[in-house]
Design an enzyme around this catalytic site. Sequence first.
Site, PDB file in Angstrom:
ATOM      1  N   GLY A 222      53.949  48.101  24.793  1.00  0.00           N
ATOM      2  CA  GLY A 222      52.640  48.745  24.763  1.00  0.00           C
ATOM      3  C   GLY A 222      51.544  47.808  25.231  1.00  0.00           C
ATOM      4  N   ASP A 252      57.340  56.518  29.419  1.00  0.00           N
ATOM      5  CA  ASP A 252      58.039  57.247  30.483  1.00  0.00           C
ATOM      6  C   ASP A 252      57.424  56.944  31.844  1.00  0.00           C
ATOM      7  OD1 ASP A 252      59.655  58.439  28.555  1.00  0.00           O
ATOM      8  OD2 ASP A 252      58.273  60.118  28.294  1.00  0.00           O
ATOM      9  N   GLY A 285      43.996  58.894  31.080  1.00  0.00           N
ATOM     10  CA  GLY A 285      43.821  60.345  31.145  1.00  0.00           C
ATOM     11  C   GLY A 285      44.595  61.012  30.030  1.00  0.00           C
TER      12      GLY A 285
END
Length: 304
Positions: A222, A252, A285
């Site tokens: 992350g 992903d 987004g």
Amino acid sequence: MDIAVIGSNMVDLITYTNTMPKAGETLEAPDFALGCGGKGANQAVAAAKLGAAVMMVSKVGEDLFAENTVKNLRQFGVNADNVTVAAGTSSGVAPIFVDDRSQNRILIIKGANAHLAPADIDAASEALKRCRLIVLQLEIPLPTVYYAIDFARQHGIQVILNPAPAVADLDIQYACQCDYFMPNETELEILTGLPVSTDEEVIRAGQMLLGRGLKNLIITLGSRGSVWMHGDEVHRVEPTPVRAVDTSGAGDAFIGCFAHFLIQHGDVAKAMASASAYAACSVTGRGTQLSYPDADTFHRFLTR
């Protein structure tokens, strides 16, 4: 085809909320979105948006979601000729809850994904044989994953296995047959039973898996970046700093981008660096596949 993704598709039911409800509590949430997701479909779309020739082997249910799922894959350039209907089942769905810190909580109902079988791989075998890379996850039955790995080995095709969601009973001998094994830190913890809260603990857990015979272990962390371990070597890739809006599907995005660039030039470290930046761009987004940039948008992101 460059890449075959044998895996899941889901319908994402995304709720954006400022506060998670307590047991028995009803709250009003400010926003909702309906999208197409699933680890397999996400990874296929990410690679296709960057320009890879991608095919998918997957199952949809006998419901209203099925046609839209296939249409969505084709819209993004994924070959969906081997996405078939599992009669009498629902499509897979994933209720996702995103809080005001951009952290997500996800429930998965596999639905038709639980019916993807070795016979579906046999049915797609002629197309699969022409692929250079097969990408797998664990939202489909383990016997189908193992069958796909055997198929790839028989035909000299590279394999990426993303052990997500992680299962403690994953057969490590099959994982060792894969060219790249790509968990995140939570999955690494489940697979090894070791803590992973620090970089040192991550390396220690990774060494445990390498000691069991893995070829290439790539761990996504992350906001802490990613790590590639092989043999005695450890290669770190720093994260790309951005202001995150929604982290859903970032892992992903990383894997789909990595697969694309691995096929393009074969340089693992460079593919990881690109994948780290691509995942960072995706979290600026909302949603999963809709937040994944195409090649032009990604290039503009990199130049900024």
